[in-house]
Design a protein around this motif. Structure first.
Motif: not given
Length: 303
Positions: A163-167
């Motif tokens: 999720t953090m990579l997507f953010v």
């Protein structure tokens, strides 16, 4: 008052007298502002998605089974709350943890209930826990490390790496969109400058006469600035209509959702009116700047 009226009259008449040139600039501004509107709407929604994703990622903190008294639990909570980026903490007892686990893994055949239901009560192997939320996704890893260092913590994890990579990817897309909007603004200024410059060239005799009779540079500049503002204002009409009705249609078509009910689009109002106001402001400011630069150069050259 008559001088101000004259400035506005000449500005509007300049658009009408040189309509072919003005239409070229208006078309350029329209296309530019349309692209700006798309990137602005995209940027706002990406921003919203980023915050939604960040708020959905939580740190699951398991408390060591040697720290189960209320006093110990309160002491651990106080230490977690003292971490600057922590915004909210929810306590989840081992009984609630088991019920949540059964619910997440449940299906229509109630296999999870049959497998894990008998662990209720004294047979419960799970630990008491805290569910921790942070102010930003970027602080998630640092907060997790600080929580793990607290005495009485068995384990702390957020499982939000993907999720953090997507953010982070969304943030990069938003930054690229911002750069494109700025670049489009410079292109619009350039296009309007060229059109106004051509218009000024066709009226160079008129300007020379005005300077001969003692007109100041700003007295000459203002009608052209107003003309550029009118061009920018007219050029913003179609982008505004597309923004209002286009985004409204998209919102209704998608039922306000991007993915199931997890990610949602930003509501139509007041977003479309804020973007519309911004487009009007950008159009008029860009038109004024384009005219100002062109007239300034001509007046310097004609000295």
């Amino acid at each position: 008052m008559s001088r101000i009226t004259r400035v506005f009259r000449e500005g509007f008449l300049g658009v009408i007298r040189h309509f072919a040139l003005s239409l070229s600039s208006i078309s350029s501004v329209t296309v530019t502002l349309l692209l700006m509107a798309v990137f602005l709407l995209l940027s706002v929604n990406i921003n919203s998605i980023t915050h939604q994703l960040e708020s959905s990622v939580q740190i699951h903190v398991q408390i060591d089974d040697q720290h189960e008294t209320q006093e110990q639990i309160d002491a651990i909570r106080a230490q977690i709350e003292a971490i600057p980026s922590v915004t909210h903490i929810t306590y989840s007892s081992k009984e609630e943890e088991l019920e949540t686990f059964i619910q997440i893994n449940g299906d229509e055949s109630d296999v999870a209930e049959k497998l894990y239901g008998p662990f209720r009560g004294d047979n419960n192997p799970l630990l008491n826990a805290f569910i921790v939320q942070t102010s930003t996704g970027e602080s998630m890893n640092a907060v997790t490390e600080q929580i793990e260092a607290i005495e009485g913590i068995f384990n702390a994890s957020h499982g939000g790496t993907a999720t953090m990579l997507f953010v982070e990817t969304l943030g990069n897309v938003r930054n690229v969109g911002f750069v494109i909007v700025v670049a489009l603004g410079f292109i619009a200024v350039f296009l309007i400058s060229n059109t106004i410059r051509t218009s000024i060239h066709s009226r160079r005799r008129e300007i020379s006469i005005m300077r001969t009779v003692g007109a100041t540079n700003w007295y000459i500049r203002w009608p052209f600035i107003i003309e550029g503002m009118v061009i920018g204002l007219i050029g913003s009409i179609i982008p505004i209509l597309v923004t209002i009705f286009g985004y409204k249609y998209l919102f209704q078509f998608a039922n306000g959702l991007i993915w199931n009910q997890v990610l949602t689009l930003v509501p139509v109002t007041p977003l479309v009116f804020e973007i519309s106001g911004l487009l009007v402001m950008i159009g008029t400011v860009v038109g004024a700047l384009g005219s100002l630069f062109s007239v300034g150069k001509f007046l310097r050259w004609s000295r």
